[in-house]
Design a protein around this motif. Structure first.
Motif, PDB file in Angstrom:
ATOM      1  N   GLY A  13       0.573  -0.770   0.162  1.00  0.00           N
ATOM      2  CA  GLY A  13       0.271  -0.121   0.491  1.00  0.00           C
ATOM      3  C   GLY A  13       0.987   1.220   0.217  1.00  0.00           C
ATOM      4  O   GLY A  13       1.632   1.121  -0.836  1.00  0.00           O
ATOM      5  N   ASN A  14       0.474   2.283   0.193  1.00  0.00           N
ATOM      6  CA  ASN A  14       1.116   3.447   0.650  1.00  0.00           C
ATOM      7  C   ASN A  14       2.290   3.569   1.086  1.00  0.00           C
ATOM      8  O   ASN A  14       3.088   3.707   0.509  1.00  0.00           O
ATOM      9  N   ILE A  15       2.915   3.733   2.332  1.00  0.00           N
ATOM     10  CA  ILE A  15       4.303   3.566   2.706  1.00  0.00           C
ATOM     11  C   ILE A  15       5.296   2.532   1.336  1.00  0.00           C
ATOM     12  O   ILE A  15       6.131   2.229   2.157  1.00  0.00           O
ATOM     13  N   SER A  16       4.188   1.413   1.303  1.00  0.00           N
ATOM     14  CA  SER A  16       5.648   0.695   1.168  1.00  0.00           C
ATOM     15  C   SER A  16       6.000   1.028  -0.297  1.00  0.00           C
ATOM     16  O   SER A  16       7.389   0.838  -0.566  1.00  0.00           O
ATOM     17  N   ALA A  35       3.498  -8.937  -1.988  1.00  0.00           N
ATOM     18  CA  ALA A  35       2.252  -9.738  -1.918  1.00  0.00           C
ATOM     19  C   ALA A  35       1.774  -8.787  -1.597  1.00  0.00           C
ATOM     20  O   ALA A  35       2.686  -8.337  -0.707  1.00  0.00           O
ATOM     21  N   ASP A  36       0.653  -9.352  -1.587  1.00  0.00           N
ATOM     22  CA  ASP A  36      -0.524  -7.809  -1.000  1.00  0.00           C
ATOM     23  C   ASP A  36      -1.504  -9.004  -0.929  1.00  0.00           C
ATOM     24  O   ASP A  36      -1.988  -9.343  -2.305  1.00  0.00           O
ATOM     25  N   ILE A  37      -2.891  -8.578   0.086  1.00  0.00           N
ATOM     26  CA  ILE A  37      -3.855  -9.633   0.189  1.00  0.00           C
ATOM     27  C   ILE A  37      -4.731  -9.512  -1.091  1.00  0.00           C
ATOM     28  O   ILE A  37      -5.658 -10.101  -1.422  1.00  0.00           O
ATOM     29  N   ASN A  38      -4.363  -8.166  -2.026  1.00  0.00           N
ATOM     30  CA  ASN A  38      -4.977  -7.603  -2.826  1.00  0.00           C
ATOM     31  C   ASN A  38      -4.342  -7.631  -4.208  1.00  0.00           C
ATOM     32  O   ASN A  38      -3.116  -6.779  -4.518  1.00  0.00           O
ATOM     33  N   ALA A  76      -3.286  -6.263  10.563  1.00  0.00           N
ATOM     34  CA  ALA A  76      -3.040  -7.864  10.240  1.00  0.00           C
ATOM     35  C   ALA A  76      -1.761  -7.633  10.690  1.00  0.00           C
ATOM     36  O   ALA A  76      -1.106  -8.871  10.223  1.00  0.00           O
ATOM     37  N   HIS A  77      -0.799  -6.143  11.148  1.00  0.00           N
ATOM     38  CA  HIS A  77       0.389  -7.060  11.241  1.00  0.00           C
ATOM     39  C   HIS A  77       0.199  -8.495  12.598  1.00  0.00           C
ATOM     40  O   HIS A  77       1.706  -9.410  12.135  1.00  0.00           O
ATOM     41  N   PHE A  78      -0.527  -8.667  13.440  1.00  0.00           N
ATOM     42  CA  PHE A  78      -0.057  -9.800  14.532  1.00  0.00           C
ATOM     43  C   PHE A  78      -0.287 -11.460  13.160  1.00  0.00           C
ATOM     44  O   PHE A  78       1.090 -12.343  13.272  1.00  0.00           O
ATOM     45  N   GLU A  94       5.896  -2.741  10.128  1.00  0.00           N
ATOM     46  CA  GLU A  94       5.230  -1.226  10.801  1.00  0.00           C
ATOM     47  C   GLU A  94       4.953  -1.482  11.964  1.00  0.00           C
ATOM     48  O   GLU A  94       4.570  -2.135  12.559  1.00  0.00           O
ATOM     49  N   LYS A  95       4.846  -0.190  12.447  1.00  0.00           N
ATOM     50  CA  LYS A  95       4.319  -0.112  13.583  1.00  0.00           C
ATOM     51  C   LYS A  95       2.969   0.024  13.549  1.00  0.00           C
ATOM     52  O   LYS A  95       1.831   0.613  11.638  1.00  0.00           O
ATOM     53  N   PRO A  96       1.329  -0.108  14.773  1.00  0.00           N
ATOM     54  CA  PRO A  96       2.491  -1.109  15.922  1.00  0.00           C
ATOM     55  C   PRO A  96       2.721  -2.437  15.538  1.00  0.00           C
ATOM     56  O   PRO A  96       1.788  -2.643  14.929  1.00  0.00           O
ATOM     57  N   TRP A 160      -6.160  13.092   3.493  1.00  0.00           N
ATOM     58  CA  TRP A 160      -4.770  12.681   2.193  1.00  0.00           C
ATOM     59  C   TRP A 160      -4.802  11.482   2.310  1.00  0.00           C
ATOM     60  O   TRP A 160      -4.143  10.864   0.949  1.00  0.00           O
ATOM     61  N   HIS A 161      -5.245  10.565   2.785  1.00  0.00           N
ATOM     62  CA  HIS A 161      -5.182   8.882   2.856  1.00  0.00           C
ATOM     63  C   HIS A 161      -5.892   8.437   2.314  1.00  0.00           C
ATOM     64  O   HIS A 161      -7.295   8.308   2.488  1.00  0.00           O
ATOM     65  N   PRO A 162      -5.585   7.514   0.966  1.00  0.00           N
ATOM     66  CA  PRO A 162      -7.378   7.138  -0.126  1.00  0.00           C
ATOM     67  C   PRO A 162      -8.041   6.413   1.010  1.00  0.00           C
ATOM     68  O   PRO A 162      -8.850   6.265   1.153  1.00  0.00           O
ATOM     69  N   PRO A 180       3.970   5.890  18.819  1.00  0.00           N
ATOM     70  CA  PRO A 180       5.333   4.848  18.544  1.00  0.00           C
ATOM     71  C   PRO A 180       7.129   5.619  18.068  1.00  0.00           C
ATOM     72  O   PRO A 180       7.825   5.310  18.668  1.00  0.00           O
ATOM     73  N   TYR A 181       6.519   6.590  16.776  1.00  0.00           N
ATOM     74  CA  TYR A 181       7.924   7.541  17.205  1.00  0.00           C
ATOM     75  C   TYR A 181       8.371   7.781  18.074  1.00  0.00           C
ATOM     76  O   TYR A 181       9.822   8.554  18.333  1.00  0.00           O
ATOM     77  N   TYR A 182       7.270   8.443  18.484  1.00  0.00           N
ATOM     78  CA  TYR A 182       8.115   9.686  19.826  1.00  0.00           C
ATOM     79  C   TYR A 182       8.061   8.380  21.407  1.00  0.00           C
ATOM     80  O   TYR A 182       9.160   8.955  21.941  1.00  0.00           O
TER      81      TYR A 182
HETATM   82  N1  LIG Z   1       0.803   5.877   5.169  1.00  0.00           N
HETATM   83  C1  LIG Z   1       2.407   6.279   5.748  1.00  0.00           C
HETATM   84  O1  LIG Z   1       2.617   7.151   5.323  1.00  0.00           O
HETATM   85  C2  LIG Z   1       2.528   5.099   7.466  1.00  0.00           C
HETATM   86  C3  LIG Z   1       4.060   5.527   7.362  1.00  0.00           C
HETATM   87  C4  LIG Z   1       4.449   5.503   8.591  1.00  0.00           C
HETATM   88  C5  LIG Z   1       4.056   4.055   8.523  1.00  0.00           C
HETATM   89  N2  LIG Z   1       2.497   2.994   7.952  1.00  0.00           N
HETATM   90  C6  LIG Z   1       2.930   2.433   8.806  1.00  0.00           C
HETATM   91  O2  LIG Z   1       1.948   1.119   7.776  1.00  0.00           O
HETATM   92  C7  LIG Z   1       1.387   0.234   7.302  1.00  0.00           C
HETATM   93  C8  LIG Z   1       0.844   0.182   6.403  1.00  0.00           C
HETATM   94  O3  LIG Z   1       0.047   1.603   6.510  1.00  0.00           O
HETATM   95  P1  LIG Z   1      -0.033   1.933   4.797  1.00  0.00           P
HETATM   96  O4  LIG Z   1      -0.632   3.585   4.819  1.00  0.00           O
HETATM   97  O5  LIG Z   1       0.415   1.552   3.280  1.00  0.00           O
HETATM   98  O6  LIG Z   1      -1.594   1.334   4.893  1.00  0.00           O
HETATM   99  P2  LIG Z   1      -2.500   1.134   3.323  1.00  0.00           P
HETATM  100  O7  LIG Z   1      -3.480   0.467   3.357  1.00  0.00           O
HETATM  101  O8  LIG Z   1      -2.443   2.230   1.788  1.00  0.00           O
HETATM  102  O9  LIG Z   1      -2.412  -0.451   2.708  1.00  0.00           O
HETATM  103  C9  LIG Z   1      -1.255  -1.463   3.587  1.00  0.00           C
HETATM  104  C10 LIG Z   1      -1.683  -3.121   2.502  1.00  0.00           C
HETATM  105  O10 LIG Z   1      -1.965  -3.816   2.801  1.00  0.00           O
HETATM  106  C11 LIG Z   1      -2.885  -5.075   2.498  1.00  0.00           C
HETATM  107  N3  LIG Z   1      -2.943  -6.283   3.376  1.00  0.00           N
HETATM  108  C12 LIG Z   1      -3.815  -5.764   4.339  1.00  0.00           C
HETATM  109  N4  LIG Z   1      -3.945  -6.257   4.819  1.00  0.00           N
HETATM  110  C13 LIG Z   1      -3.289  -7.653   4.489  1.00  0.00           C
HETATM  111  C14 LIG Z   1      -3.548  -8.944   4.267  1.00  0.00           C
HETATM  112  N5  LIG Z   1      -3.955 -10.039   5.963  1.00  0.00           N
HETATM  113  N6  LIG Z   1      -2.173 -10.209   3.768  1.00  0.00           N
HETATM  114  C15 LIG Z   1      -1.766  -9.331   2.737  1.00  0.00           C
HETATM  115  N7  LIG Z   1      -1.995  -8.089   2.797  1.00  0.00           N
HETATM  116  C16 LIG Z   1      -2.705  -6.838   3.580  1.00  0.00           C
HETATM  117  C17 LIG Z   1      -3.871  -3.770   1.860  1.00  0.00           C
HETATM  118  O11 LIG Z   1      -4.818  -4.561   0.415  1.00  0.00           O
HETATM  119  C18 LIG Z   1      -2.710  -2.393   1.248  1.00  0.00           C
HETATM  120  O12 LIG Z   1      -2.313  -2.873   0.505  1.00  0.00           O
HETATM  121  C19 LIG Z   1      -0.217   0.949   8.995  1.00  0.00           C
HETATM  122  O13 LIG Z   1       0.516   0.141   9.708  1.00  0.00           O
HETATM  123  C20 LIG Z   1       0.797   2.194   9.378  1.00  0.00           C
HETATM  124  O14 LIG Z   1       0.775   2.556  10.495  1.00  0.00           O
HETATM  125  C21 LIG Z   1       2.430   4.100   6.987  1.00  0.00           C
END
Ligand SMILES: NC(=O)c1ccc[n+]([C@@H]2O[C@H](COP(=O)([O-])OP(=O)(O)OC[C@H]3O[C@@H](n4cnc5c(N)ncnc54)[C@H](O)[C@@H]3O)[C@@H](O)[C@H]2O)c1
Length: 390
Positions: A13-16, A35-38, A76-78, A94-96, A160-162, A180-182
């Motif tokens: 997603g976004n941060i990747s 990989a991604d669930i999507n 989904a982190h855990f 990624e956090k948390p 900003w986040h879609p 977490p940053y702080y």
């Molecule tokens: N966006 C940022 O600027 C930013 C910055 C720092 C940290 N983070 C952290 O990074 C993480 C992701 O944030 P993001 O903004 O990229 O979110 P996002 O929603 O844009 O992307 C998350 C991605 O994970 C996929 N996903 C969800 N569940 C899944 C699963 N069970 N298996 C596989 N893929 C799965 C989704 O399809 C999506 O593509 C969050 O924990 C967020 O706190 C985000």
């Protein structure tokens, strides 16, 4: 530097985008799969960065993947980290990191049984500015830190986040998202936390998405969005932390720490760089010339400006520890301590009482110039990342 480890990203997603761009900076890391669930999300990143996209199960079975970087949404982190450990992969999330201590303990059990390492972002506290603040505190420049304030305040993420749903659902909210940053940086600068007390509320029951295909759609606000906490550290320091997404404007500093002989002004812990200011008993804050730390150089262009961005340094440091057996900074102990502090803050606000922190950790080792440089590839000495605005 030892060997190169294969990295598989789950969650495209976004941060990747930042991880795809920045992982190649590190000498011991090589992106091998995503990989991604999507599947549309992983296909898009694969085409953008030339890293093969796989089904999640295939990535977990891929022998070239040594470590899974978990960039999924908080809930989904855990399960994703657990699945990766069970597949025999090291994990960096990624956090948390997790949403409960029990989840963290379960990951610890699985990892220990298999001899695997688990770590978590944020690694921004390894940035040159924060390591410089650490160096100044360790060298006694402001005496012993006894109090301070930290503020992360803004209007929220929905403009900003879609897909901002997760920010306002359990696992989100400003304390778990930005806290977490702080807390990581406070543990870096002051050490572990002993006790917290907090109050919390929220200004709105729903938010309107402001960007992307869902613009105009409403998102429910389930969690508190305005949290005042006081953290008592094992060192005796007491520091207040305010995190809020109900603030349109303010004039607070990100972080001010007050020592027995002076004060130190720490830049935004969400970033790697920035200006560190120090005042002595003359009571005059002055910018201190930041050292030539490689994780200070501005290398990454956001649509609002250029910043130092070295996401992935915590992962590189962890994989170096896999190779050598030494401690790693963004360790499970420290990541779980941060979660303990953050969830205790929320519990304190709910229950109206101070909460003792049940975990502890050691202060992470400082990351000096030579060690940071050794993690980076040679051609990163003068960093120049081609970073599209995001
Ligand atoms: N966006 C940022 O600027 C930013 C910055 C720092 C940290 N983070 C952290 O990074 C993480 C992701 O944030 P993001 O903004 O990229 O979110 P996002 O929603 O844009 O992307 C998350 C991605 O994970 C996929 N996903 C969800 N569940 C899944 C699963 N069970 N298996 C596989 N893929 C799965 C989704 O399809 C999506 O593509 C969050 O924990 C967020 O706190 C985000």
């Amino acid at each position: 530097m030892t060997r190169e480890f294969g990295v598989g990203i789950i969650g495209c997603g976004n941060i990747s985008g930042a991880y795809f761009k920045l992982i190649p900076l590190y000498r011991n890391l090589k992106l091998v799969a995503c990989a991604d669930i999507n599947p549309a999300a992983s296909k898009a990143r694969s085409e953008e960065f030339g890293v093969p996209a796989q089904e999640i199960a295939a990535l977990l079975a891929n022998p070239a993947v040594d470590v899974v970087v978990n960039l999924t949404v908080p809930e989904a982190h855990f399960p994703v980290s657990k699945q990766a450990l069970e597949a025999g992969k090291h994990v960096y999330s990624e956090k948390p990191f997790v949403l409960t201590l029990e989840q963290g303990e379960e990951l610890r059990r699985i990892a220990d049984a298999r001899g695997l390492k688990v770590g978590s972002a944020p690694d921004t506290y390894l940035g040159g500015a924060h390591q410089f603040a650490r160096h100044l505190i360790d060298s006694g420049r402001v005496g012993k830190i006894m109090s301070g304030t930290a503020h992360v305040l803004g209007p929220g993420m929905e403009s900003w986040h879609p897909n901002p749903d997760f920010f306002f659902a359990p696992g989100g909210g400003p304390i778990l998202d930005m806290g977490p940053y702080y807390v990581n940086n406070l543990v870096n600068l002051v050490g572990p936390v002993k006790r917290v007390v907090a109050l919390a509320n929220k200004a709105r029951e729903e938010r309107t998405i402001g960007n992307g295909p869902r613009a105009g759609e409403k998102v429910p606000v389930i969690v508190a969005t305005n949290i005042h906490a006081v953290l008592e550290f094992e060192s005796g320091a007491q520091i207040s932390l305010m995190t809020s997404w109900d603030v349109w404007a303010h004039r607070h500093q990100n972080m001010e720490l007050y020592g027995t002989d002076g004060a130190i002004f720490v830049p935004d812990p969400n970033f790697f760089g920035g200006t560190v200011e120090v005042a002595g008993m003359d009571r005059e804050p002055k910018a201190v010339e930041v050292w030539d730390h490689p994780l200070t150089a501005k290398n990454y262009t956001f649509d609002w400006g250029t910043q130092a961005n070295y996401r992935g340094v915590g992962l590189s440091d962890m994989m170096e520890a896999v190779a050598t057996g030494r401690d790693y900074r963004c360790s499970l102990e420290r990541s779980l301590h941060t979660i303990d502090v953050l969830t205790a803050i929320l519990r304190s606000a709910e229950e109206g009482r101070a909460i003792d922190i049940v975990t502890t950790c050691t202060q992470p080792a400082a990351l000096g110039i030579a060690e940071a440089r050794a993690l980076l590839r040679d051609d990163v000495a003068a960093p120049a990342v081609e970073a599209a605005a995001e």
